[in-house]
Design a protein around this motif. Structure first.
Motif, PDB file in Angstrom:
ATOM      1  N   ARG A   1       0.850  -1.201   0.000  1.00  0.00           N
ATOM      2  CA  ARG A   1       0.000   0.000   0.000  1.00  0.00           C
ATOM      3  C   ARG A   1       0.883   1.247   0.000  1.00  0.00           C
ATOM      4  O   ARG A   1       1.782   1.402   0.826  1.00  0.00           O
ATOM      5  CB  ARG A   1      -0.933   0.019   1.197  1.00  0.00           C
ATOM      6  CG  ARG A   1      -1.883   1.215   1.156  1.00  0.00           C
ATOM      7  CD  ARG A   1      -3.105   1.037   2.003  1.00  0.00           C
ATOM      8  NE  ARG A   1      -4.097   2.045   1.698  1.00  0.00           N
ATOM      9  CZ  ARG A   1      -5.349   2.022   2.132  1.00  0.00           C
ATOM     10  NH1 ARG A   1      -5.755   1.003   2.887  1.00  0.00           N
ATOM     11  NH2 ARG A   1      -6.198   2.984   1.810  1.00  0.00           N
TER      12      ARG A   1
ATOM     13  N   TRP B   1      -0.195  -0.257  -4.486  1.00  0.00           N
ATOM     14  CA  TRP B   1      -1.566   0.169  -4.758  1.00  0.00           C
ATOM     15  C   TRP B   1      -2.011   1.303  -3.833  1.00  0.00           C
ATOM     16  O   TRP B   1      -1.421   1.570  -2.798  1.00  0.00           O
ATOM     17  CB  TRP B   1      -2.532  -1.013  -4.610  1.00  0.00           C
ATOM     18  CG  TRP B   1      -2.625  -1.588  -3.226  1.00  0.00           C
ATOM     19  CD1 TRP B   1      -1.795  -2.517  -2.661  1.00  0.00           C
ATOM     20  CD2 TRP B   1      -3.586  -1.247  -2.213  1.00  0.00           C
ATOM     21  NE1 TRP B   1      -2.186  -2.778  -1.378  1.00  0.00           N
ATOM     22  CE2 TRP B   1      -3.283  -2.037  -1.071  1.00  0.00           C
ATOM     23  CE3 TRP B   1      -4.672  -0.379  -2.164  1.00  0.00           C
ATOM     24  CZ2 TRP B   1      -4.038  -1.939   0.110  1.00  0.00           C
ATOM     25  CZ3 TRP B   1      -5.426  -0.298  -0.994  1.00  0.00           C
ATOM     26  CH2 TRP B   1      -5.097  -1.068   0.121  1.00  0.00           C
TER      27      TRP B   1
ATOM     28  N   SER C   1      -6.031   3.561  -2.930  1.00  0.00           N
ATOM     29  CA  SER C   1      -7.483   3.515  -3.060  1.00  0.00           C
ATOM     30  C   SER C   1      -7.980   4.841  -3.618  1.00  0.00           C
ATOM     31  O   SER C   1      -7.523   5.915  -3.219  1.00  0.00           O
ATOM     32  CB  SER C   1      -8.128   3.233  -1.699  1.00  0.00           C
ATOM     33  OG  SER C   1      -9.529   3.115  -1.828  1.00  0.00           O
TER      34      SER C   1
ATOM     35  N   ARG D   1      -9.576  -0.159  -5.571  1.00  0.00           N
ATOM     36  CA  ARG D   1      -8.132  -0.356  -5.440  1.00  0.00           C
ATOM     37  C   ARG D   1      -7.494  -0.233  -6.821  1.00  0.00           C
ATOM     38  O   ARG D   1      -7.955  -0.851  -7.785  1.00  0.00           O
ATOM     39  CB  ARG D   1      -7.825  -1.721  -4.842  1.00  0.00           C
ATOM     40  CG  ARG D   1      -6.344  -1.971  -4.642  1.00  0.00           C
ATOM     41  CD  ARG D   1      -6.050  -3.318  -4.015  1.00  0.00           C
ATOM     42  NE  ARG D   1      -6.467  -3.384  -2.626  1.00  0.00           N
ATOM     43  CZ  ARG D   1      -5.991  -4.284  -1.756  1.00  0.00           C
ATOM     44  NH1 ARG D   1      -5.089  -5.181  -2.138  1.00  0.00           N
ATOM     45  NH2 ARG D   1      -6.412  -4.298  -0.504  1.00  0.00           N
TER      46      ARG D   1
ATOM     47  N   GLU E   1      -8.772  -2.441 -10.131  1.00  0.00           N
ATOM     48  CA  GLU E   1      -9.227  -3.710  -9.576  1.00  0.00           C
ATOM     49  C   GLU E   1     -10.167  -4.429 -10.547  1.00  0.00           C
ATOM     50  O   GLU E   1     -11.148  -3.856 -11.029  1.00  0.00           O
ATOM     51  CB  GLU E   1      -9.950  -3.430  -8.259  1.00  0.00           C
ATOM     52  CG  GLU E   1     -10.221  -4.636  -7.412  1.00  0.00           C
ATOM     53  CD  GLU E   1     -10.767  -4.251  -6.045  1.00  0.00           C
ATOM     54  OE1 GLU E   1     -11.061  -5.173  -5.264  1.00  0.00           O
ATOM     55  OE2 GLU E   1     -10.894  -3.038  -5.758  1.00  0.00           O
TER      56      GLU E   1
END
Length: 307
Positions: free
Chosen positions: A210, A234, A236, A245, A285
């Motif tokens: 993340r 990744w 969000s 995501r 995603e």
């Protein structure tokens, strides 16, 4: 030479191919056991397993090499040398000692820097501008054995772990081929590793993927390319009222400024603790990888901030 080859992923296959092509007698291949994969959970053989079968080489897939029975089987093969490339199982001392010339490992770093499981990713994540690949004489330590032939590799500013992996895969096959030729001539030399400068390349943990945009832009850029294409760094993004995501697969540095996580403009430039990064390739995603322009066309209105 009479060789046992030990490896599992795609990275190992070119070295096995090189050894077979050079005319060595590969008496057996050791690889990880098939694993359930796909929707049907059918057992899938490793890339090395499939390559070995195509060459007509006997394949062994023990779950461990610690047992006396497995060690006796290995010793009975009468190998002059074992070649180990990303095998994935610990080799106990009876295995290391069984071949006449021991076990040679292909390791993807300039030892003693980045001993351990993830040297390719860790070198890029740390911002190293140079790495390498080395043929190492294995001992009981974790990548502590004496070093033989080595190739130095420049890590370009935008290079991803996937690109470095592929370059090492090709160079490593050639390097091991040359090492075996030298061993056959009796001219393969090794140098003990220094302890100064030793670092450990621990396995990549899920939580590391993340992106923390409060870090400097250079650190964010290094994380993105160090984890590309897998597992993928990744963040969000709120799209259509729900968090989505998004993996960042390729980036470059930007001179833009803003608060950390701020989408500075409509071109996927995201501000960091200092500086900013421009995302060049992303993966939403449930979708395939795409360039930033394609992503923006399908994303709709973007929020002011990512998380």
């Amino acid at each position: 030479m009479r060789v046992v080859f030990m490896g599992t992923p795609e990275f190992s296959v070119p070295t096995l191919t090189e050894i077979v092509s050079a005319g060595h007698e590969v008496v057996a291949v050791y690889t990880r056991a098939p694993k359930p994969a796909g929707r049907g959970q059918a057992e899938r053989k490793s890339p090395v397993h499939e390559a070995a079968e195509s060459f007509g080489i006997p394949v062994f897939t023990p779950r461990s090499l610690r047992g006396e029975e497995e060690q006796a089987v290995f010793a009975s093969l009468g190998a002059e040398v074992a070649v180990v490339v990303a095998y994935g199982l610990l080799l106990p001392k009876p295995i290391l000692d069984a071949p006449e010339y021991g076990c040679l490992n292909l390791h993807g770093s300039l030892l003693p820097r980045w001993r351990g499981a993830a040297p390719i990713q860790r070198a890029i994540m740390a911002g190293d501008n140079q790495t390498g690949i080395v043929v190492m004489q294995m001992d009981e330590g974790l990548d502590t054995g004496a070093m033989g032939p080595t190739e130095i590799i420049t890590i370009e500013p935008g290079m991803t772990a996937g690109e470095l992996h592929d370059q090492m895969m090709r160079l490593g096959a050639d390097l091991m081929g040359r090492a075996l030729a030298a061993l056959e001539r009796g001219s393969l030399d090794f140098t003990p590793q220094p302890e100064a400068g030793a670092t450990y390349a621990k396995k990549i943990e899920k939580a590391e993927a993340r992106i923390d945009f409060s870090l400097p832009a250079q650190d964010v850029h290094n994380l993105i390319r160090g984890l590309s294409p897998f597992p993928g760094a990744w963040f969000s993004l709120d799209l259509g009222g729900k968090p989505v995501r998004v993996k960042a697969l390729r980036s470059e540095m930007s001179e833009a400024t803003g608060t950390p996580g701020q989408l500075v403009d409509g071109d996927l430039i995201i501000a960091c603790g200092t500086g900013a990064v421009r995302l060049i390739q992303v993966q939403r995603e449930g979708k395939g990888a795409m360039d930033a322009a394609t992503f923006l066309r399908g994303a709709g209105p973007l929020p002011a901030q990512v998380s």
